[in-house]
Design an enzyme around this catalytic site. Structure first.
Site, mmCIF file in Angstrom:
data_model
loop_
_atom_site.group_PDB
_atom_site.id
_atom_site.type_symbol
_atom_site.label_atom_id
_atom_site.label_comp_id
_atom_site.label_asym_id
_atom_site.label_seq_id
_atom_site.Cartn_x
_atom_site.Cartn_y
_atom_site.Cartn_z
ATOM 1 N N HIS A 51 44.203 -8.691 3.007
ATOM 2 C CA HIS A 51 43.702 -9.065 4.325
ATOM 3 C C HIS A 51 42.586 -8.120 4.732
ATOM 4 C CE1 HIS A 51 43.620 -10.116 8.575
ATOM 5 N NE2 HIS A 51 44.202 -11.225 8.190
ATOM 6 N N ASP A 75 50.069 -16.250 4.884
ATOM 7 C CA ASP A 75 50.113 -17.498 4.121
ATOM 8 C C ASP A 75 51.044 -17.448 2.921
ATOM 9 O OD1 ASP A 75 48.296 -18.842 5.712
ATOM 10 O OD2 ASP A 75 46.587 -17.933 4.696
HETATM 11 N N1 CMC Z 1 44.016 -10.661 -5.554
HETATM 12 C C1 CMC Z 1 43.406 -9.765 -6.343
HETATM 13 N N2 CMC Z 1 42.521 -8.854 -5.908
HETATM 14 C C2 CMC Z 1 42.252 -8.835 -4.599
HETATM 15 C C3 CMC Z 1 42.848 -9.766 -3.699
HETATM 16 C C4 CMC Z 1 43.764 -10.687 -4.222
HETATM 17 N N3 CMC Z 1 44.368 -11.577 -3.422
HETATM 18 N N4 CMC Z 1 42.398 -9.520 -2.453
HETATM 19 C C5 CMC Z 1 41.525 -8.513 -2.561
HETATM 20 N N5 CMC Z 1 41.448 -8.091 -3.847
HETATM 21 C C6 CMC Z 1 40.654 -6.955 -4.355
HETATM 22 C C7 CMC Z 1 39.191 -7.315 -4.457
HETATM 23 O O1 CMC Z 1 38.877 -7.850 -5.729
HETATM 24 C C8 CMC Z 1 38.540 -5.986 -4.211
HETATM 25 O O2 CMC Z 1 38.684 -5.229 -5.374
HETATM 26 P P1 CMC Z 1 37.539 -4.150 -5.810
HETATM 27 O O3 CMC Z 1 37.583 -3.094 -4.758
HETATM 28 O O4 CMC Z 1 37.978 -3.686 -7.154
HETATM 29 O O5 CMC Z 1 36.242 -4.910 -5.842
HETATM 30 C C9 CMC Z 1 39.443 -5.329 -3.162
HETATM 31 O O6 CMC Z 1 40.735 -5.917 -3.393
HETATM 32 C C10 CMC Z 1 39.002 -5.578 -1.726
HETATM 33 O O7 CMC Z 1 38.904 -6.999 -1.516
HETATM 34 P P2 CMC Z 1 37.742 -7.747 -0.724
HETATM 35 O O8 CMC Z 1 37.615 -9.123 -1.236
HETATM 36 O O9 CMC Z 1 36.529 -6.865 -0.720
HETATM 37 O O10 CMC Z 1 38.392 -7.728 0.745
HETATM 38 P P3 CMC Z 1 38.007 -8.680 1.944
HETATM 39 O O11 CMC Z 1 38.459 -7.981 3.166
HETATM 40 O O12 CMC Z 1 36.579 -9.078 1.847
HETATM 41 O O13 CMC Z 1 38.878 -9.983 1.671
HETATM 42 C C11 CMC Z 1 40.625 -11.591 1.700
HETATM 43 C C12 CMC Z 1 40.051 -10.303 2.321
HETATM 44 C C13 CMC Z 1 41.816 -12.059 2.519
HETATM 45 C C14 CMC Z 1 39.552 -12.685 1.708
HETATM 46 C C15 CMC Z 1 41.065 -11.280 0.236
HETATM 47 O O14 CMC Z 1 42.083 -10.319 0.234
HETATM 48 C C16 CMC Z 1 41.500 -12.538 -0.520
HETATM 49 O O15 CMC Z 1 40.669 -13.229 -1.097
HETATM 50 N N6 CMC Z 1 42.833 -12.856 -0.544
HETATM 51 C C17 CMC Z 1 43.319 -14.068 -1.130
HETATM 52 C C18 CMC Z 1 43.127 -15.244 -0.190
HETATM 53 C C19 CMC Z 1 44.077 -15.220 0.983
HETATM 54 O O16 CMC Z 1 45.272 -15.008 0.823
HETATM 55 N N7 CMC Z 1 43.544 -15.480 2.178
HETATM 56 C C20 CMC Z 1 44.332 -15.566 3.416
HETATM 57 C C21 CMC Z 1 44.071 -14.424 4.329
HETATM 58 S S1 CMC Z 1 45.245 -14.245 5.664
HETATM 59 C C22 CMC Z 1 45.165 -15.670 6.630
HETATM 60 C C23 CMC Z 1 43.800 -16.092 6.995
HETATM 61 O O17 CMC Z 1 42.907 -15.330 7.282
HETATM 62 O O18 CMC Z 1 43.627 -17.308 7.079
#
Ligand code: CMC
Length: 393
Positions: A270, A327
């Site tokens: 998140h 989720d």
């Molecule tokens: N699986 C594997 N790696 C992950 C995941 C994941 N679910 N989430 C983040 N990472 C890694 C990402 O690759 C990055 O790694 P590195 O530092 O090596 O490059 C690090 O963790 C930071 O991630 P980010 O993508 O830069 O973080 P963000 O704040 O931009 O993204 C997020 C947040 C929710 C989009 C992301 O965690 C994600 O894609 N999660 C899966 C989708 C999901 O469950 N979304 C629902 C969110 S909660 C309800 C809502 O908002 O609707």
């Protein structure tokens, strides 16, 4: 001109001041209007939480009765609007239908759309809260080829939705109180989450003084994406996939860690929570209880728990502070209730409606609000002179 500050993904940019929802991502705290989410989840109801978010205070009994009546009396949609469903192919995604229908509502209330008129705001808010469950349930009925079920004012907000989803003219149907209560709780947990992608979309579109239906329809589109609300559908599809593939959670964990793969563990991580998502904690407990009460034995729950445990003990996820989010377990409960996978994100939208409305209302009622208009750092070509087509070879 002037100096432009870059903040990709708005990781660190406050776009507004807001008194609606408080999050402390380090401590895993979520509060609506100062009330802890745990307290509201246990003791309030979705409709009351909607009032709290939109109007800022818990209602008195009189205020609540008036609000409930108002919302109940507007649940029907115009008969002509029903015909619009015929234009959608049978397998249209219900989020596409929901967004289109909400936008189309604006066409039916043309003379009550001025966001600067308090009476227009009120009636639009009531209509949205009242009609969204009807629109959502009709999209499901359409997808399975069953007749639409009209709203029934004798039922609760949640009970009425379930009745429109699951009752058929040929048979008696009674809403299961276990399902009704669990759904009420799930919608409370989804009701607001401050300046997330969809709420920010609603504010941005609304800041141009587009009408409320237009702003909310845009929010629905933003929610649809798999990195936002669409994740709840993707989680269940992922769990199903792991199950069909023999149930080896470590294989998928490794794939999620592999930077050459685009696969992410859906329902994990998140932007704001770097600790347990407090909503996920409540949902996990509820999933266990609801499945037990309904006598459902879903192997996907076991896979989800194994996956969670493996991830929480894995260096990659620990280092990056990736925990299950709202989720991760919600889909398992929706599935146990008989709600089809394609409808999961629509359920999220039903829950988020009061939050979007509250964010929009706060924005539009503030006379200092400016139109949202981000800047950029230009990286394109420097100045060049046009060469006519016939001289370009
Ligand atoms: N699986 C594997 N790696 C992950 C995941 C994941 N679910 N989430 C983040 N990472 C890694 C990402 O690759 C990055 O790694 P590195 O530092 O090596 O490059 C690090 O963790 C930071 O991630 P980010 O993508 O830069 O973080 P963000 O704040 O931009 O993204 C997020 C947040 C929710 C989009 C992301 O965690 C994600 O894609 N999660 C899966 C989708 C999901 O469950 N979304 C629902 C969110 S909660 C309800 C809502 O908002 O609707």
């Amino acid at each position: 001109s002037g100096i432009i500050t870059m903040d990709e993904g708005y990781m660190n940019t406050g776009a507004c001041k807001s008194a609606v929802t408080f999050i402390d991502g380090e401590l895993g705290i979520l509060r609506y209007r100062g009330y802890d989410i745990e307290d509201l989840a246990q003791r309030s109801s979705f409709l009351e939480v909607a009032y709290l978010l939109i109007y800022g205070e818990l209602p008195s009994q009189g205020q609540f009765g008036e609000f409930r009546n108002r919302v109940t009396r507007h649940t029907m949609i115009h008969e002509d609007l029903k015909r619009l469903y015929d234009g959608f192919p049978k397998d249209s995604h219900p989020m596409a239908i929901l967004s289109s229908m909400i936008l189309t509502l604006s066409g039916y209330y043309n003379d009550q759309l001025d966001p600067l008129n308090p009476r227009h705001r009120e009636i639009s808010i009531t209509r949205l809260l009242a009609k969204t469950p009807t629109i959502a349930a009709y999209s499901y009925k359409k997808s399975i080829g069953q007749p639409f079920v009209y709203p029934r004012n004798s039922l609760s907000y949640i009970g009425n939705f379930l009745n429109m989803m699951f009752s058929v003219p040929a048979e008696d149907y009674a809403v299961d109180p276990v399902i009704e209560k669990a759904l009420d709780l799930l919608l409370i947990l989804h009701a607001d989450h401050e300046q997330n992608c969809s709420a920010s979309t609603v504010r941005l579109v609304g800041s141009s003084r587009a009408n409320l239906f237009a702003a909310i329809a845009s929010g629905v589109c933003a929610l649809w994406g798999p990195l936002h609300g669409g994740a709840n559908q993707e989680v269940i599809e992922m769990l199903q996939h792991i199950h069909n593939d023999g149930g080896d959670v470590n294989k998928y964990l490794n794939m999620a860690k592999d930077k050459n793969s685009t696969f992410r563990l859906m329902g994990f991580g998140h932007r704001v929570y770097k600790n347990f998502d407090p909503r996920a904690k409540i949902i996990k407990k509820t999933a266990d209880e609801v499945l037990q009460k309904l006598g459902v034995n879903d192997p996907l729950l076991e896979i989800a728990m194994k996956l969670e445990e493996a991830a929480l003990n894995d260096e990659y996820f620990v280092e990056r502070k990736l925990y299950p989010n709202v989720d991760f377990y919600s889909g398992i409960i929706y599935k146990a209730m008989g709600i089809p996978t394609e409808m999961f994100t629509v359920m999220f939208a039903l829950g988020r409606m009061p939050g979007w409305i509250a964010q929009w209302k706060e924005m539009i009622e503030d006379p200092t609000t400016k139109i949202g208009r981000p800047r950029q750092i230009y990286t394109g070509a420097a100045h060049r002179t046009y060469v006519p087509l016939d001289q370009r070879g």
